[in-house]
Design a protein around this motif. Sequence first.
Motif, PDB file in Angstrom:
ATOM      1  N   VAL A 178       1.642 -16.012   3.733  1.00 18.50           N
ATOM      2  CA  VAL A 178       0.205 -15.785   3.943  1.00 18.50           C
ATOM      3  C   VAL A 178      -0.030 -14.624   4.900  1.00 18.50           C
ATOM      4  N   ASN A 179       0.640 -14.633   6.046  1.00 16.64           N
ATOM      5  CA  ASN A 179       0.455 -13.562   7.035  1.00 16.64           C
ATOM      6  C   ASN A 179       0.882 -12.207   6.477  1.00 16.64           C
ATOM      7  N   VAL A 180       2.002 -12.181   5.774  1.00 21.40           N
ATOM      8  CA  VAL A 180       2.513 -10.921   5.234  1.00 21.40           C
ATOM      9  C   VAL A 180       1.560 -10.369   4.173  1.00 21.40           C
ATOM     10  N   GLN A 181       1.124 -11.249   3.267  1.00 18.60           N
ATOM     11  CA  GLN A 181       0.254 -10.783   2.186  1.00 18.60           C
ATOM     12  C   GLN A 181      -1.097 -10.279   2.724  1.00 18.60           C
ATOM     13  N   ALA A 182      -1.667 -11.016   3.658  1.00 18.16           N
ATOM     14  CA  ALA A 182      -2.949 -10.601   4.238  1.00 18.16           C
ATOM     15  C   ALA A 182      -2.812  -9.274   4.986  1.00 18.16           C
ATOM     16  N   SER A 183      -1.694  -9.083   5.668  1.00 24.71           N
ATOM     17  CA  SER A 183      -1.472  -7.839   6.412  1.00 24.71           C
ATOM     18  C   SER A 183      -1.311  -6.646   5.477  1.00 24.71           C
ATOM     19  N   LEU A 184      -0.568  -6.840   4.387  1.00 26.85           N
ATOM     20  CA  LEU A 184      -0.384  -5.757   3.420  1.00 26.85           C
ATOM     21  C   LEU A 184      -1.712  -5.337   2.798  1.00 26.85           C
ATOM     22  N   LEU A 185      -2.549  -6.309   2.468  1.00 26.99           N
ATOM     23  CA  LEU A 185      -3.845  -5.990   1.867  1.00 26.99           C
ATOM     24  C   LEU A 185      -4.757  -5.267   2.859  1.00 26.99           C
ATOM     25  N   THR A 186      -4.730  -5.698   4.106  1.00 31.02           N
ATOM     26  CA  THR A 186      -5.574  -5.051   5.114  1.00 31.02           C
ATOM     27  C   THR A 186      -5.138  -3.604   5.337  1.00 31.02           C
ATOM     28  N   PHE A 187      -3.826  -3.384   5.444  1.00 29.02           N
ATOM     29  CA  PHE A 187      -3.300  -2.027   5.596  1.00 29.02           C
ATOM     30  C   PHE A 187      -3.647  -1.182   4.369  1.00 29.02           C
ATOM     31  N   GLY A 188      -3.456  -1.776   3.184  1.00 25.71           N
ATOM     32  CA  GLY A 188      -3.747  -1.047   1.956  1.00 25.71           C
ATOM     33  C   GLY A 188      -5.209  -0.680   1.824  1.00 25.71           C
ATOM     34  N   ALA A 189      -6.100  -1.573   2.303  1.00 29.26           N
ATOM     35  CA  ALA A 189      -7.541  -1.322   2.203  1.00 29.26           C
ATOM     36  C   ALA A 189      -7.928  -0.017   2.913  1.00 29.26           C
ATOM     37  N   PHE A 190      -7.338   0.216   4.077  1.00 24.71           N
ATOM     38  CA  PHE A 190      -7.650   1.432   4.831  1.00 24.71           C
ATOM     39  C   PHE A 190      -7.293   2.673   4.028  1.00 24.71           C
ATOM     40  N   TRP A 191      -6.111   2.691   3.427  1.00 19.76           N
ATOM     41  CA  TRP A 191      -5.657   3.897   2.734  1.00 19.76           C
ATOM     42  C   TRP A 191      -6.333   4.081   1.382  1.00 19.76           C
ATOM     43  N   VAL A 192      -6.688   2.975   0.708  1.00 21.55           N
ATOM     44  CA  VAL A 192      -7.460   3.110  -0.533  1.00 21.55           C
ATOM     45  C   VAL A 192      -8.813   3.740  -0.228  1.00 21.55           C
ATOM     46  N   ALA A 193      -9.444   3.290   0.860  1.00 20.98           N
ATOM     47  CA  ALA A 193     -10.728   3.877   1.264  1.00 20.98           C
ATOM     48  C   ALA A 193     -10.562   5.348   1.656  1.00 20.98           C
ATOM     49  N   MET A 194      -9.446   5.679   2.296  1.00 21.55           N
ATOM     50  CA  MET A 194      -9.199   7.062   2.711  1.00 21.55           C
ATOM     51  C   MET A 194      -9.033   8.005   1.523  1.00 21.55           C
ATOM     52  N   ALA A 195      -8.748   7.449   0.335  1.00 21.32           N
ATOM     53  CA  ALA A 195      -8.607   8.293  -0.851  1.00 21.32           C
ATOM     54  C   ALA A 195      -9.883   9.075  -1.126  1.00 21.32           C
ATOM     55  N   ALA A 196     -11.020   8.554  -0.668  1.00 20.07           N
ATOM     56  CA  ALA A 196     -12.290   9.254  -0.862  1.00 20.07           C
ATOM     57  C   ALA A 196     -12.326  10.584  -0.122  1.00 20.07           C
ATOM     58  N   ALA A 197     -11.384  10.786   0.803  1.00 22.66           N
ATOM     59  CA  ALA A 197     -11.375  12.021   1.597  1.00 22.66           C
ATOM     60  C   ALA A 197     -10.328  13.025   1.128  1.00 22.66           C
ATOM     61  N   ILE A 198      -9.697  12.806  -0.023  1.00 18.82           N
ATOM     62  CA  ILE A 198      -8.674  13.734  -0.527  1.00 18.82           C
ATOM     63  C   ILE A 198      -9.258  15.133  -0.679  1.00 18.82           C
ATOM     64  N   SER A 199      -8.537  16.125  -0.144  1.00 21.58           N
ATOM     65  CA  SER A 199      -9.037  17.504  -0.186  1.00 21.58           C
ATOM     66  C   SER A 199      -7.975  18.521  -0.583  1.00 21.58           C
ATOM     67  N   ALA A 200      -6.712  18.100  -0.667  1.00 25.49           N
ATOM     68  CA  ALA A 200      -5.631  19.043  -0.965  1.00 25.49           C
ATOM     69  C   ALA A 200      -4.446  18.269  -1.543  1.00 25.49           C
ATOM     70  N   PRO A 201      -3.522  18.963  -2.215  1.00 24.44           N
ATOM     71  CA  PRO A 201      -2.367  18.279  -2.793  1.00 24.44           C
ATOM     72  C   PRO A 201      -1.549  17.490  -1.777  1.00 24.44           C
ATOM     73  N   TRP A 202      -1.408  18.016  -0.546  1.00 22.72           N
ATOM     74  CA  TRP A 202      -0.559  17.331   0.427  1.00 22.72           C
ATOM     75  C   TRP A 202      -1.154  15.995   0.851  1.00 22.72           C
ATOM     76  N   ASN A 203      -2.495  15.935   1.056  1.00 22.85           N
ATOM     77  CA  ASN A 203      -3.039  14.641   1.462  1.00 22.85           C
ATOM     78  C   ASN A 203      -3.259  13.713   0.270  1.00 22.85           C
ATOM     79  N   TYR A 204      -3.340  14.271  -0.920  1.00 21.45           N
ATOM     80  CA  TYR A 204      -3.349  13.439  -2.140  1.00 21.45           C
ATOM     81  C   TYR A 204      -2.035  12.667  -2.238  1.00 21.45           C
TER      82      TYR A 204
END
Length: 538
Positions: A178-204
């Motif tokens: 439970v702790n591991v799965q919840a932590s992975l989803l929380t970490f993943g949520a931040f980076w999925v949201a950050m995809a909205a800020a892609i501006s160049a091949p390196w940050n993509y």
Amino acid sequence: MADFKLQVDESNKATELPLLRICGTVQQNPHMRAFWGSVFSFFLAFLGWFALAPLGLEVATSINMCENQKFPPAEYPLRPAYLKYKSLKTGLEYCQYGKVKDGDTITDCAAVPADVMSSATATAEEKSPYAPSVLAKCVCTTGTECNGMIANAGVAAVASTIFVRIALGTLLERFGPVNVQASLLTFGAFWVAMAAAISAPWNYALIRFFIGCAGATFVTNQFWCSLMFAPNVIGTANATAAGWGNLGGGVTQIFMISVLFNPMTSSGMEADTAWRVAMIVPAVLFVITAACLKLLCWDTPTAKRFDVSVTGKTKKPSLWDYVEVCSDFRVLVMIMQYSACFGTELAMNNQLATHFRTYFQMDAADASALAGAFGLMNLFARSLGGITSDILFKYMGFRGRIWAQFLSLFFEAIFLFCFGLVDNSQPWYVALAVLVCFSLFVQMAEGTSYGIVPFMNRPQLAVVSALVGAGGNLGAVIAGFCFYRPIDDPLLPFQVHAGYVMFWALLSPCYYWAEHGGMFHGPKEVTSEIKAAEETKV
């Protein structure tokens, strides 16, 4: 014994898998809460993990990586991607009067015929050997920087998961599912949201790399179900939980385009804004699911938090566990066989939408629908693999599980090779028919793999599950770097990949345990675990 809603064995593991029996408190029904918790969390992780795959050309357009953005045809008319280009819809070619070749290499377009040059009614484009109007809005075919950027990002997305999946072997034992799965989803949520800020091949590539960490939720999915379900149904439980989780990889191909992106653009939103806003949706779903796991689920049938003694392990988790597990060549074979099935699925999730859009020149919705069909087979195909493994185990003993594994991988290789023979001169439904057959055996092989994993080294179940799961991502990285990225041909990579799958399928006779038997031999001794499984057969 607790008053469970499911029938259980002496270890309190469920001996049945009633999918709709979800009533009761967490104390009464920890098994199905864990099952559905693992399914939904992995489903959403898969959806977010590959959300950018069907949007690849939109991302490329936004950051000016398309071939015809970087190299305008008027200034660079001899780019190889242009000289080879033909519109499948109209039949027109960029080289409208033919091509000039040096051996097999196209060097230029043929000269304009004299009668066209002298015609008073011919347009300026008709009087040019080049027809840039034929080109797609975003030329991103094999051999272009655009295609390389998408391929590199796809490899990054699956590469990061290798390390996280390996680490989960220890993290699951220390912190519980439970702790591991919840932590992975929380970490993943931040980076999925950050995809909205892609501006160049390196940050993509960087953002896809970090989003890939969410793919490690698969290890938790399989480990958690192995803690909750008995040997007689573990193949079906593991395969169904993982298969319906993997379904997210097919759903995201359709969801991100037909449900989010297209309606947004139809309502007047700019395409550059629409795909960025669309990426926020899976991020929000990640956070909601992580909270639900923490509030509603337990790690084991009788305890809120996991303890290693549940698996029969008497020592604390350590890095030496990985050395011990990897010293078993049978585990190494399983790691590579899983690279040949789950790794293939990951590679297809990265490749298919772009393949159909660039090679078959389909629009975004149609391409995502065909690519989605591959993942949607998870609705039943992986479960079918687990069920087949359990049925053959019932009638043939453990060697039945090995035969199920071999046959699934064998036919996966056959149909992958056939898919690599379908060129764009054939109707789209030919590609779809072969793709469906190919997908069926890919996912069946994944199910049969985790019908074997829980029996390989029970005290080290977490580590074995983690390493085999990481093998799937390793397979995707191998496919990306060795087959799809370097080969400048739209079909040959699929054919070479098929040979890779067949090689590992033919190593199935390497599996043999004295207590379980092998592909051609029964066991020399019968363990209490096998006896228990026999007693629960119906």
